[in-house]
Design an enzyme around this catalytic site. Structure first.
Site, PDB file in Angstrom:
ATOM      1  N   SER A  20       0.827  -1.204   0.000  1.00 46.58           N
ATOM      2  CA  SER A  20       0.000   0.000   0.000  1.00 46.58           C
ATOM      3  C   SER A  20       0.870   1.265   0.000  1.00 46.58           C
ATOM      4  O   SER A  20       1.650   1.468  -0.925  1.00 46.58           O
ATOM      5  CB  SER A  20      -0.971  -0.037   1.181  1.00 46.58           C
ATOM      6  OG  SER A  20      -2.029   0.866   1.007  1.00 46.58           O
ATOM      7  N   ASP A  33      -5.946  -3.749  -1.987  1.00 48.20           N
ATOM      8  CA  ASP A  33      -4.899  -3.393  -1.020  1.00 48.20           C
ATOM      9  C   ASP A  33      -4.175  -4.610  -0.427  1.00 48.20           C
ATOM     10  O   ASP A  33      -4.797  -5.533   0.089  1.00 48.20           O
ATOM     11  CB  ASP A  33      -5.546  -2.591   0.112  1.00 48.20           C
ATOM     12  CG  ASP A  33      -4.534  -1.826   0.935  1.00 48.20           C
ATOM     13  OD1 ASP A  33      -3.634  -2.464   1.516  1.00 48.20           O
ATOM     14  OD2 ASP A  33      -4.641  -0.593   1.002  1.00 48.20           O
TER      15      ASP A  33
END
Length: 306
Positions: free
Chosen positions: A78, A190
């Site tokens: 991320s 993610d």
């Protein structure tokens, strides 16, 4: 045989033996010294997710660089994938800090009305590729990997080749905020859902020594009064449970003190960078000690860090 003759022969034999011993230990040219070069551990930097808190990664890298601790591998999840890709692409901490000063959330705000997220993610992809001069992952200065999650299977996916911006976009595609990244017939979201701090991926790349940077928020005290805040809180809780298991495999865990930096607050970038520096500085003595121990150098292990 006369005793005198026996005595003479015994003395003669003893003299010969003594002279032979002297010859054996007589100094000569010393042989080549046998030295064993210390093993240099391969260091990986595993940068965790945390949205705007990811600015702290820049401070950590700045402090490590100033102490001569240079990563051989970089892995990011991320926000860690965003910073990690820039670092692996040749930007040092000062260059990244300069980039950070120009950043705000509007750069990534490519809004969309439909689909599975508010933001497309194309702006983030373009931002990364622009700063990496459109080089693929395998063309960066350091071996780099971005960790994402397969939306259909829930499996952790590690990208080491291909479009750098697209891999980072996939790694940072927070569900409900960014649309899932689509390629090769699959959807990716993610990486924090499957690997909040990518220690395992760092080991898989060949690292002997993993420095993990955990910038995740703690559930306590987080607001839960809106749809977005509930979503962030849910991800925070899930990431905390998964992350604890993976962090046990790290050699060093650096945790910047960021209770006042919200995941969506880009205005706190300078505070986050500073906290990253402080946390890394506190970890330097232990890093040196453990690295020296792995390298087999007791002198370095016992040396004091200035």
């Amino acid at each position: 045989m006369k005793p005198t003759l026996i005595l003479r022969r015994a003395l003669l034999a003893a003299s010969i033996a003594w002279l032979a011993g002297c010859a054996a230990v007589a100094p000569g040219k010393p042989g080549p010294a046998t030295t064993v070069a210390p093993h240099k551990p391969k260091i990986a930097l595993a940068l965790g997710g945390g949205a705007a808190r990811g600015f702290a990664h820049i401070g950590v890298i700045k402090m490590l660089e100033s102490q001569g601790i240079v990563a051989d591998y970089v892995v990011g999840t991320s926000a860690g994938a965003v910073v990690g890709s820039l670092y692996a692409g040749g930007h040092d901490a000062y260059a990244m800090q300069k980039i950070a000063q120009q950043l705000d959330e509007t750069i990534f705000a490519d809004w969309t009305l439909g689909g599975r997220g508010f933001l497309k993610g194309e702006a983030l992809q373009g931002f990364v590729n622009q700063h990496l001069r459109n080089r693929p992952l395998e063309g960066l200065n350091k071996p780099f990997a971005a960790v994402a999650t397969d939306l259909k299977s829930g499996e952790r996916v590690v990208f080491r080749t291909g479009d750098s911006g697209l891999a980072v976009r996939a790694s940072a595609a927070v569900p409900g905020v960014f649309q899932p990244a689509q390629f090769a017939g699959k959807s990716y979201v993610d990486g924090g859902l499957s690997s909040p701090v990518p220690v395992q991926a760092a080991r898989e790349m060949g690292a002997d020594f993993v420095i993990a940077v955990d910038i995740s928020a703690r559930p306590e005290g987080q607001p839960v009064d809106s749809l977005s805040s509930v979503m962030w809180q849910t991800i925070t809780i899930m990431g905390g449970v998964i992350g604890r298991n993976e962090l046990r495999e790290a050699d060093i865990v650096i945790r910047p003190n960021l209770p006042y930096v919200k995941s969506w607050d880009f205005t706190a970038r300078h505070d986050a960078i500073l906290e990253g520096e402080r946390a890394a500085q506190a970890a330097i003595p232990l890093i040196r000690q453990k690295l020296a121990r792995q390298a087999g150098s007791p002198a370095l292990a016992s040396a004091k860090t200035p």
